[in-house]
Design a protein around this motif. Structure first.
Motif, mmCIF file in Angstrom:
data_model
loop_
_atom_site.group_PDB
_atom_site.id
_atom_site.type_symbol
_atom_site.label_atom_id
_atom_site.label_comp_id
_atom_site.label_asym_id
_atom_site.label_seq_id
_atom_site.Cartn_x
_atom_site.Cartn_y
_atom_site.Cartn_z
ATOM 1 N N ILE B 68 48.488 57.112 54.307
ATOM 2 C CA ILE B 68 47.752 57.580 53.127
ATOM 3 C C ILE B 68 47.239 56.358 52.382
ATOM 4 O O ILE B 68 48.003 55.454 52.032
ATOM 5 C CB ILE B 68 48.658 58.431 52.204
ATOM 6 N N LEU B 69 45.933 56.315 52.185
ATOM 7 C CA LEU B 69 45.329 55.195 51.460
ATOM 8 C C LEU B 69 44.915 55.711 50.089
ATOM 9 O O LEU B 69 43.960 56.481 49.967
ATOM 10 C CB LEU B 69 44.140 54.633 52.226
ATOM 11 N N GLU B 70 45.632 55.275 49.080
ATOM 12 C CA GLU B 70 45.366 55.741 47.717
ATOM 13 C C GLU B 70 44.643 54.664 46.933
ATOM 14 O O GLU B 70 44.912 53.479 47.109
ATOM 15 C CB GLU B 70 46.690 56.070 47.007
ATOM 16 N N GLY B 71 43.770 55.092 46.070
ATOM 17 C CA GLY B 71 43.052 54.120 45.248
ATOM 18 C C GLY B 71 41.747 53.709 45.917
ATOM 19 O O GLY B 71 41.235 54.402 46.802
ATOM 20 N N ASP B 72 41.227 52.563 45.502
ATOM 21 C CA ASP B 72 39.876 52.173 45.913
ATOM 22 C C ASP B 72 39.899 51.306 47.176
ATOM 23 O O ASP B 72 40.307 50.147 47.133
ATOM 24 C CB ASP B 72 39.199 51.418 44.757
ATOM 25 N N PHE B 73 39.447 51.866 48.262
ATOM 26 C CA PHE B 73 39.353 51.111 49.521
ATOM 27 C C PHE B 73 37.887 50.837 49.875
ATOM 28 O O PHE B 73 37.557 50.600 51.035
ATOM 29 C CB PHE B 73 40.050 51.868 50.660
ATOM 30 N N SER B 74 37.033 50.843 48.862
ATOM 31 C CA SER B 74 35.602 50.694 49.137
ATOM 32 C C SER B 74 35.252 49.281 49.578
ATOM 33 O O SER B 74 34.130 49.004 49.958
ATOM 34 C CB SER B 74 34.773 51.079 47.916
ATOM 35 N N ARG B 75 36.213 48.361 49.527
ATOM 36 C CA ARG B 75 35.993 47.020 50.055
ATOM 37 C C ARG B 75 37.003 46.705 51.166
ATOM 38 O O ARG B 75 37.445 45.573 51.299
ATOM 39 C CB ARG B 75 36.074 45.984 48.923
ATOM 40 N N VAL B 76 37.397 47.729 51.908
ATOM 41 C CA VAL B 76 38.286 47.484 53.054
ATOM 42 C C VAL B 76 37.595 48.016 54.307
ATOM 43 O O VAL B 76 37.296 49.202 54.431
ATOM 44 C CB VAL B 76 39.664 48.138 52.874
ATOM 45 N N LYS B 77 37.289 47.086 55.197
ATOM 46 C CA LYS B 77 36.549 47.415 56.416
ATOM 47 C C LYS B 77 37.478 47.680 57.589
ATOM 48 O O LYS B 77 38.644 47.264 57.571
ATOM 49 C CB LYS B 77 35.652 46.229 56.805
#
Lengths: 432, 252, 570
Positions: B68-77
């Motif tokens: 589960i990836l919570e929060g902002d992953f908009s900069r994780v490729k």
């Protein structure tokens, strides 16, 4: 007085190599054979006279020593987690080699000015290859010449005379009279005015028009509607007949094709058209490259890294993916935390959002000239002018390389010297 | 069953390469082991533990691992790259190359995905509730095959070049797409719920169904007449005729 | 610096050594009789020692190699390794970057490699890349087979002018020898056409490929060049082309060699030994070609062995490449060079279960096994046309083990049983024969046997040590060990420096670039230049003054003297 003959012109991708330069007291006093654009470039303008630095972008620049500027440049690159090293087109290949090494050592993205002109052509080459030839092949053989989204009268003034339209050759003794010149563009350019045929395409419709031509060529005119991209089916069919009737056809494309809707897919499609025309007769296609050595950067970067441009060395090994690793990709995302801009003008040619980000981060400029990039720089290192004061290798738009001559003695250090010193300083900072 | 929850410790500005965030790699690992996994951020080699808080519950094989990836992953490729099994649930947005080369398992995203989601995907499932950027299910530059298998569903819109060079699998975009979806389609199926432009150029095989409006048709398709697919009547085209393509394009 | 290699099982066919324990002394980059007690000692421990590998035909540098990189980022992304303290980053498999070229050859125990084709006009580019390939010695062969001056002088039957042109062309390109690719065809491709055999007349120039080949051989021998004419035959890649190949090789009898070597080297014969009339009845004629070589000592060849998997075809044979691209529906680059030649680049994937590919694979091996004298059949993959050079160890293992071949044959298309002789060939090469095909033979064919390809006193100290003990291994059975050992040298020594240890790069000195300075009488040169000046004035798109490769592009040059006038008369 010294007279230098067969000198190369450091302006556009034509890389004319027949200039005569007269030098008196280390000053150029006369230039023969060059076009106006080339002459102006050689005569120079707005030189930066000494290294300059400033703490923030709002302060005035202060003159500093080369050592101070070099140390600061090295420190900025060394500290950066996502450095960008951009430019390169107005420098000789020897500079590119030093730049790529430095990019490796600091884990930078290295990208060149093609990103705002012909990098889309490279993306198309990945898809389809590039059936091309040296310009002399066009001069000696061509009887049909197409300028698609390119306007040599304006941007490459001697192209038509030396290589493509007026040039006489072995199998083409008549020159202009022996050639059919076709211009495809969204507006009637200066080149279009002197063409035998002008095909006016609606803005952004090049892709559709090329596909229609390919459909007709492959015998499927039945599926092509009566008008495509503002061109009638009749004119398209006639154009296909003209293209097929050539003994040797050459297509030269410019930013009208690379920077309009569908971008690199336009080139991709055009290359397929050329490939398919080769089933009938001989055709070649060549990008009208802008800066005199923008082609050279792509060559050097390819043989050193395996990729033509937009190479990300963050992890020590080259990674390439324009759309992700090109200069504007990382600037627009505000990822870049420091930039070195050399032999190229990001300030003048990048989208506003990118320039705004440059204004926020430490920027090192290495360039002979004061230009809009200077306005967003913190460290400015003036250098000698490649191709005028510094000799070295450049690649013409068709991939032919030549050695540029030194016309006058430089009074400032060369790009190579500066890059070597920055690299050395980075190694010291790393404790080597 | 193993559940691993990751949360960014602070805002990520420079993209992180998250190829180690996958069920195959996390399965059977302790918190400490996951902490130590490499994650590059720009030119800095760092660890997952440095960047994210990690919570592990239970232990299990990849197929029984849920991330589960919570929060902002908009900069994780590159999340889920090459994944073969398991589940990743992403509550927000993610960066480029989500599920690239994955061959099994499932990734579900509540937010938006950046470009190249499902690049060269071979199997498994991607569900994107928001929008997708460019090159959804496409290939790497120069490759002749993009997506080869599996299924991608986008509830929102996608930008240009959906399914470029697709050789298999299925992409469903409920909303609109940018230009040239299904470019060089070589055997995949693309269903677009909304509008698009220039679909199917250079397709040699496969199917594209457009339920909205086609703004510009490629002049390379032969109209074969009307056909009913799943109860809906479409205009059926075949092409791209230039390469004698056997692709099917259905437009409502 | 002194170095002593002790306890090596030395295989050095030139000096008659077949694996005896022999010490090798090295001083100042050369092999010497003895060294002092201060010499650094490398204990080979009974392992195989050979001269450094020499490759006479590989596409490692220049315009078309770089076109391959530019059009194939999907290839560059394979084989990636990051920079280290010693090495630059590496990329690519079929089209590696310059650093990978040097490192990977050195890691295989190779120390000298020749780029197989450069157009004079683009030679500067070739040298820019050669300058950046680390470790190995190198050179480049220069294209002459479709050059307008060549064809003009052939038509005028003026061998003095042609010799002067070849001499000047080698200087202009800093080339090592005369390459002739699909002679005449390169010119015709300028209008999208091609020759169909050696007797076709080239329009506009009124010469035939046969006349071009014979004339270039004549002047090659007039000039006493170290290497012979290096021929890529007409009709390459077409079923039935073995007839053209045999007819071309027959031309060698018209010219006498000026040196103890062949007068014609026919390259990548795998692609030229084809029977049949189309892809349906395609079959091997390797036996006919090998039989010719067995009866004609004045011709040599190389295999151009195919490796299954990814390859990038690149050649000056422009028309062939267009045909390939059409056949394969592959991306296609073309690179005609005005007044000189053509070229093309097309990616390919060789598949075991495609009958034509399987037959081709077997043809290469047949050529090596049916040609009796290994000095006449060099080991190449025509990198990267048949496959990348990193696969040489696979080829060596196949040649040394019939067991391996039979295992492999079981996995490829069954057509090889009907169309090839390979399944019935039981010859197994020994270490000496491998050393000839990869060292002594290649050096001899290139005319470099004085310093390359052997371990006698006076030779360059280019040496490879492989992790095999020849007296303890049966290569016919333990082929996997053979393959593994030859893919990664225990030591590679280049010019007396240890550059590879246990397969890892330990140093990256820059090697030398070989080129041939061949003198002709001044008046022949002057006469010839009148034609050249005219061609620049009227037809070239650049100035003569900017044409020739400058010294700046050869920082480590090795000039080999040749010419009609002996050097002392000059």
């Amino acid at each position: 007085m010294t007279v230098i003959t067969d000198a190369l012109c450091p302006f556009c991708g034509c890389l004319c190599d027949d200039l005569t330069i007269v030098v008196e007291n280390n000053k150029i006093t006369d230039i023969k054979n060059a076009c106006k654009l080339g002459s102006a470039k050689i005569m120079g303008h707005h030189r930066i006279e000494a290294p300059m630095m400033r703490a923030d972008k709002k302060s005035e620049f202060k003159e500093v020593s080369y050592d101070e500027a070099i140390n600061e440049a090295a420190s900025i690159l060394f500290k950066s987690k996502r450095p960008l090293m951009y430019g390169w087109a107005s420098a000789v290949c020897e500079v590119h080699k030093k730049g790529i090494l430095l990019a490796e050592e600091v884990g930078a993205i290295i990208d060149n000015t093609a990103t705002v002109c012909h990098a889309p052509s490279t993306l198309a080459v990945h898809e389809k290859g590039l059936p091309t030839a040296t310009l002399g092949q066009v001069k000696n053989r061509s009887d049909v010449v197409v300028f698609w989204g390119s306007n040599p009268v304006h941007a490459h003034p001697r192209h038509m005379g030396r290589y493509s339209v007026f040039a006489k050759g072995f199998f083409q003794e008549k020159g202009r009279k022996g050639r059919k010149v076709i211009v495809v563009d969204v507006r009637k350019t200066e080149t279009a005015s002197m063409a035998d045929e002008f095909v006016q395409v609606q803005q952004g419709s090049d892709y559709l028009v090329i596909s229609a031509l390919r459909a007709i060529l492959s015998g499927h005119a039945d599926v092509v509607p009566e008008s495509v991209g503002g061109v009638t089916k009749e004119q398209l069919s006639k154009l296909v007949d003209t293209l097929k009737a050539a003994k040797f056809g050459a297509v030269f494309f410019g930013m009208g094709l690379t920077q309009s809707i569908s971008r690199y897919k336009n080139i991709d499609n055009a290359i397929s058209l050329i490939t398919e025309l080769n089933a009938y007769t001989k055709y070649v296609i060549t990008p009208m490259r802008g800066h005199y050595n923008v082609t050279g950067f792509g060559q050097v970067c390819s043989w050193e890294t395996g990729f033509a441009t937009a190479v990300d060395f963050a992890r020590g090994a080259p990674y390439y993916n324009p759309g992700e690793t090109a200069a504007n990709d990382v600037l627009m995302r505000k990822e870049t935390d420091a930039a070195m801009i050399i032999a190229g003008d990001a300030g003048a040619h990048f989208p506003a959002d990118s320039v705004r980000h440059l204004a926020r981060i430490p920027v090192v400029q290495i360039d002979p000239y004061w230009n809009p990039t200077t306005e967003v720089s913190n460290v400015v290192i003036p250098v000698a002018i490649c191709g005028v004061e510094v000799e070295g290798t450049a690649y013409r738009m068709d991939g032919v390389s030549m050695r540029m001559r030194k016309m006058i003695e430089p009074t400032l250090p060369t790009d190579v010297e500066i890059l070597e010193k920055i690299t050395q300083r980075v190694r010291e900072l790393r404790g080597e | 069953m193993q559940t691993v929850t990751l949360k960014p410790k602070k805002e990520i500005k420079i993209s992180v390469e998250g190829e180690n965030i996958s069920a195959d790699i996390f399965s059977g690992k302790t918190e400490k082991e996951i902490h130590a996994l490499v994650a590059w951020m720009g030119n800095q080699k760092t660890t997952i533990g440095e960047l994210f808080s990690v919570k592990v519950e239970g232990s299990g094989p990849a197929a029984d691992t849920k991330i589960i990836l919570e929060g902002d992953f908009s900069r994780v490729k590159r999340i889920g790259e090459g994944m073969t099994a398991g589940l990743i649930l992403i509550t927000g947005n993610v960066d480029m190359h989500l599920g690239a080369k994955m061959s099994g398992g499932k990734i579900s995203v509540k937010g938006n995905v950046d470009s190249w989601a499902g690049r060269e995907m071979k199997g498994g499932e991607l569900i994107i509730e928001g929008n997708a950027a460019y090159y959804l299910g496409a290939g790497y530059r120069g490759e002749s095959c993009g997506m080869r298998g599996g299924k991608i569903t986008v509830m929102g819109n996608a930008l240009d070049f959906v399914g470029e060079h697709m050789c298999g699998g299925e992409i469903i975009v409920k909303g609109n797409t940018g230009i040239l979806p299904g470019l060089s389609n070589n055997g995949g199926k693309i269903v677009i719920g909304g509008n698009t432009s220039r679909p199917g150029s250079e397709m040699s095989k496969g199917t594209i169904i457009v339920n909205g409006k086609v703004e510009e048709m490629m002049p390379v398709f032969k109209l074969e007449g009307d056909e009913i697919v799943d109860g809906v009547t479409y205009k059926k085209y075949t092409g791209d005729v230039i390469g004698n393509g056997k692709g099917l394009l259905y437009v409502k | 610096m002194e170095l002593l290699i002790k306890n090596g099982a030395v295989v050095d066919p030139v000096n008659g050594n077949k694996g005896d324990k022999t010490d090798i002394s090295i001083k100042d980059g050369k092999i010497v009789k003895t060294v002092s007690s201060k010499a650094t000692i490398i204990d080979a421990g009974g392992r195989l020692v050979m001269a450094g590998g020499v490759d006479a035909h590989s596409h490692i540098a220049g315009a078309k190699v770089n076109v391959g990189r530019m059009m194939r980022p999907e290839d560059s992304r394979s084989g990636i390794s990051p920079r280290t303290k010693i090495t630059r980053p590496c990329t690519g498999y079929t089209v590696p970057n310059v650093y990978a070229m040097g490192y990977r050859y050195a890691q295989m125990g190779y120390t000298t490699v020749f780029e197989a084709a450069q157009a004079i006009m683009k030679a500067r580019h070739t040298h820019e890349e050669l300058e950046e390939i680390p470790i190995i010695d190198k050179g480049a062969l220069t294209l002459f087979g479709s050059n307008w001056p060549t064809m003009d002088f052939v038509r005028e039957k003026d061998m003095d002018k042609l010799a002067a042109y070849v001499s000047w062309g080698l200087l202009a390109s800093r080339g090592f020898g005369v390459k002739c690719v699909n002679p005449g065809g390169g010119e015709m491709w300028g209008f999208g056409k091609n020759v169909t055999g050696i007797d076709d007349v080239v329009p506009g120039f009124d010469v035939t490929p046969k006349e071009i080949i014979v004339s270039l051989m004549k002047v090659n021998e007039m000039l006493g060049l170290p290497h012979s004419v290096h021929l890529h035959c007409n009709n390459l890649g077409n079923p039935g082309n073995y007839k053209t190949t045999l007819a071309s090789m027959e031309l060698a009898n018209q010219v006498k060699a000026s040196k103890k070597r062949q007068v014609m080297h026919v390259t990548h014969l795998l692609f030229n030994s084809w029977g049949g009339t189309n892809w349906g009845d395609f079959e091997s004629k390797a036996d006919e070609v090998a039989n010719f070589l067995n009866n004609h000592k004045n011709v040599t060849g190389d295999m151009g062995q195919m490796i299954f998997g990814s390859a990038t075809t690149m050649t000056a044979d422009g028309p062939k490449q267009y045909a390939n691209a059409k056949l394969l529906h592959a991306k296609w680059s073309n690179g005609d060079v005005e007044l000189e030649d053509a070229s093309g680049v097309v990616p390919i994937y060789y598949v075991k279960q495609i009958s034509v590919h399987a037959i081709m694979w077997a043809i290469g091996l047949e050529l090596a096994l049916l040609t009796k004298d290994p000095y006449q059949m060099l080991l190449t993959t025509d990198h990267p046309n048949g496959g990348p050079f990193v696969n040489y160890s696979e080829v060596i293992a196949l040649l040394m083990s019939n067991k391996k071949r039979q295992e492999e044959i079981k996995t490829v298309h069954e057509a090889v049983h009907a169309k090839n002789k390979l399944p019935g060939l039981d010859r197994e090469l020994d270490f000496s024969e491998i050393a000839i095909m990869t060292r002594a033979g290649t050096a001899k064919v290139l005319g470099l046997l004085d310093t390359k390809g052997h371990l006698g006193v006076g030779a360059d100290a280019d040496i490879s040590i492989y992790d095999i003990k020849p007296d303890q291994i049966d290569p016919t059975v333990e082929h996997a060990k053979i393959k593994s050992a030859f893919s990664s040298a225990a030591y590679t020594i280049k010019g007396g420096n240890v550059v590879v240890k246990d397969g890892q790069i330990t140093a990256t000195p820059l090697g030398r670039t070989y080129w041939v300075d061949a003198k002709v009488p001044q008046q022949h040169h002057d006469e010839m230049m009148k034609d050249i000046v005219k061609k620049f004035k009227n037809y070239y798109s650049m100035q003569l003054a900017n044409y020739m490769v400058q010294d700046e592009y050869l920082t480590h040059q090795q000039v080999v003297k040749a010419g009609i006038i002996p050097a002392e008369v000059n």
